[in-house]
Design an enzyme around this catalytic site. Structure first.
Site, PDB file in Angstrom:
ATOM      1  N   HIS A  76      24.270 -37.187 -23.277  1.00 53.71           N
ATOM      2  CA  HIS A  76      23.472 -37.991 -24.364  1.00 53.71           C
ATOM      3  C   HIS A  76      25.370 -38.434 -24.803  1.00 53.71           C
ATOM      4  O   HIS A  76      26.012 -37.739 -25.060  1.00 53.71           O
ATOM      5  CB  HIS A  76      22.425 -38.254 -25.391  1.00 53.71           C
ATOM      6  CG  HIS A  76      23.244 -38.315 -27.007  1.00 53.71           C
ATOM      7  ND1 HIS A  76      22.761 -39.985 -26.805  1.00 53.71           N
ATOM      8  CD2 HIS A  76      24.080 -38.698 -28.158  1.00 53.71           C
ATOM      9  CE1 HIS A  76      23.275 -40.665 -27.648  1.00 53.71           C
ATOM     10  NE2 HIS A  76      24.023 -39.809 -28.938  1.00 53.71           N
ATOM     11  N   GLU A  89      26.046 -39.842 -35.917  1.00 50.92           N
ATOM     12  CA  GLU A  89      25.241 -38.703 -34.764  1.00 50.92           C
ATOM     13  C   GLU A  89      25.550 -37.510 -35.663  1.00 50.92           C
ATOM     14  O   GLU A  89      25.877 -36.246 -35.275  1.00 50.92           O
ATOM     15  CB  GLU A  89      25.363 -39.056 -33.756  1.00 50.92           C
ATOM     16  CG  GLU A  89      24.158 -40.809 -33.366  1.00 50.92           C
ATOM     17  CD  GLU A  89      24.430 -40.998 -31.662  1.00 50.92           C
ATOM     18  OE1 GLU A  89      25.349 -40.370 -31.395  1.00 50.92           O
ATOM     19  OE2 GLU A  89      23.760 -41.414 -31.316  1.00 50.92           O
ATOM     20  N   TYR A 139      16.970 -40.686 -32.090  1.00 51.17           N
ATOM     21  CA  TYR A 139      16.408 -41.208 -31.307  1.00 51.17           C
ATOM     22  C   TYR A 139      16.075 -42.701 -32.737  1.00 51.17           C
ATOM     23  O   TYR A 139      14.889 -42.597 -31.924  1.00 51.17           O
ATOM     24  CB  TYR A 139      15.532 -40.930 -30.404  1.00 51.17           C
ATOM     25  CG  TYR A 139      16.330 -40.217 -29.521  1.00 51.17           C
ATOM     26  CD1 TYR A 139      17.196 -41.211 -28.665  1.00 51.17           C
ATOM     27  CD2 TYR A 139      16.371 -39.164 -28.893  1.00 51.17           C
ATOM     28  CE1 TYR A 139      18.795 -40.328 -27.838  1.00 51.17           C
ATOM     29  CE2 TYR A 139      17.851 -38.608 -27.660  1.00 51.17           C
ATOM     30  CZ  TYR A 139      18.394 -38.659 -27.680  1.00 51.17           C
ATOM     31  OH  TYR A 139      18.677 -39.337 -26.583  1.00 51.17           O
ATOM     32  N   ASN A 156      18.653 -37.601 -17.489  1.00 50.93           N
ATOM     33  CA  ASN A 156      19.447 -38.355 -17.589  1.00 50.93           C
ATOM     34  C   ASN A 156      20.675 -37.525 -18.161  1.00 50.93           C
ATOM     35  O   ASN A 156      21.847 -37.594 -18.166  1.00 50.93           O
ATOM     36  CB  ASN A 156      19.566 -39.901 -17.932  1.00 50.93           C
ATOM     37  CG  ASN A 156      19.269 -39.957 -19.230  1.00 50.93           C
ATOM     38  OD1 ASN A 156      19.118 -38.844 -19.798  1.00 50.93           O
ATOM     39  ND2 ASN A 156      19.343 -41.057 -19.803  1.00 50.93           N
TER      40      ASN A 156
HETATM   41  N1  UDP Z   1      15.068 -42.999 -21.585  1.00 52.64           N
HETATM   42  C1  UDP Z   1      14.166 -42.780 -21.015  1.00 52.64           C
HETATM   43  N2  UDP Z   1      12.613 -43.471 -20.197  1.00 52.64           N
HETATM   44  C2  UDP Z   1      13.401 -44.864 -20.684  1.00 52.64           C
HETATM   45  C3  UDP Z   1      14.702 -45.227 -21.550  1.00 52.64           C
HETATM   46  C4  UDP Z   1      15.258 -44.054 -22.287  1.00 52.64           C
HETATM   47  O1  UDP Z   1      13.491 -41.646 -20.755  1.00 52.64           O
HETATM   48  O2  UDP Z   1      12.807 -46.293 -20.044  1.00 52.64           O
HETATM   49  C5  UDP Z   1      15.743 -41.887 -23.081  1.00 52.64           C
HETATM   50  C6  UDP Z   1      16.582 -41.670 -21.753  1.00 52.64           C
HETATM   51  O3  UDP Z   1      17.022 -40.070 -21.142  1.00 52.64           O
HETATM   52  C7  UDP Z   1      17.654 -42.171 -22.479  1.00 52.64           C
HETATM   53  C8  UDP Z   1      17.279 -42.394 -24.158  1.00 52.64           C
HETATM   54  O4  UDP Z   1      15.872 -41.732 -23.877  1.00 52.64           O
HETATM   55  O5  UDP Z   1      19.117 -41.745 -22.317  1.00 52.64           O
HETATM   56  C9  UDP Z   1      18.070 -42.924 -24.557  1.00 52.64           C
HETATM   57  O6  UDP Z   1      17.804 -44.143 -24.617  1.00 52.64           O
HETATM   58  P1  UDP Z   1      19.113 -45.125 -24.421  1.00 52.64           P
HETATM   59  O7  UDP Z   1      18.417 -46.257 -24.823  1.00 52.64           O
HETATM   60  O8  UDP Z   1      19.867 -45.116 -26.347  1.00 52.64           O
HETATM   61  O9  UDP Z   1      19.731 -45.106 -23.509  1.00 52.64           O
HETATM   62  P2  UDP Z   1      21.477 -43.741 -23.663  1.00 52.64           P
HETATM   63  O10 UDP Z   1      21.726 -44.286 -24.802  1.00 52.64           O
HETATM   64  O11 UDP Z   1      21.097 -42.599 -23.212  1.00 52.64           O
HETATM   65  O12 UDP Z   1      21.833 -44.016 -22.087  1.00 52.64           O
HETATM   66 MG    MG Z   2      21.160 -44.358 -27.066  1.00 52.05          MG
END
Ligand code: UDP
Ligand code: MG
Length: 158
Positions: free
Chosen positions: A126, A137, A60, A123
């Protein structure tokens, strides 16, 4: 296995998917794997792992300045995850559609997040957001020997 080095386009495209600790705790692994199998994608790697904080910080890295970053690392290291590599035509983009939006509240019913969760911080899954992210990744989470090259007998029907 040359999965990482060659053929990153067309039917050989690969993506990295992880069932997050809440998905494992909530027994959603079978249901989630089933959706990608049914869609017609090919499973090329799968393992149950307790990810280290170092690995997760790397995974991340792009989000390191976000206010939710440390909570995200705690969440993701709180239990085992199912790490997977799936292969197929347009698998990166298609899997992102199957996941739904980052925030489950914005995710349509029928998507994984739209069917199984309500909080952005829980959620359940991933999926890589681009072919380039998928390459990084997969290299981060898997060794070459953990990825299988195999012919799925159903390929001519999919
Ligand atoms: N996340 C969170 N709060 C936020 C945005 C993201 O806790 O406001 C977490 C959530 O678990 C998310 C992960 O950080 O899946 C990675 O964020 P990303 O924006 O990459 O979303 P994704 O690609 O998983 O949809
Ligand atoms: Mg992401």
């Amino acid at each position: 296995a040359q999965i990482l080095k060659s053929g990153w386009t067309g039917a050989n495209e690969c993506t990295f998917i992880a069932v997050k600790p809440d998905g494992v705790q909530r027994k959603l692994v079978g249901e989630i794997v089933r959706r990608f199998e049914r869609r017609g994608f090919k499973l090329v790697g799968l393992k149950l792992v307790k990810a280290s904080e170092n690995l997760l910080r790397e995974h991340y890295w792009d989000l390191r300045t976000k206010p939710f970053f440390s909570g995200l690392i705690m969440y993701m290291s709180s239990g085992p995850v199912i790490a997977m590599v799936w292969q197929g035509s347009d698998v990166v983009k298609t899997v992102r559609k199957m996941l739904g939006e980052t925030n489950p509240a914005d995710s349509l019913p029928g998507t994984i997040r739209g069917d199984y969760c309500v909080e952005v911080g829980r959620n359940v899954i991933h999926g890589s957001d681009s072919v380039e992210s998928a390459q990084k990744e997969i290299a981060l989470w898997f060794g070459q020997s953990e990825l299988q090259r195999w012919e799925q007998s159903s390929s001519r029907w999919i």
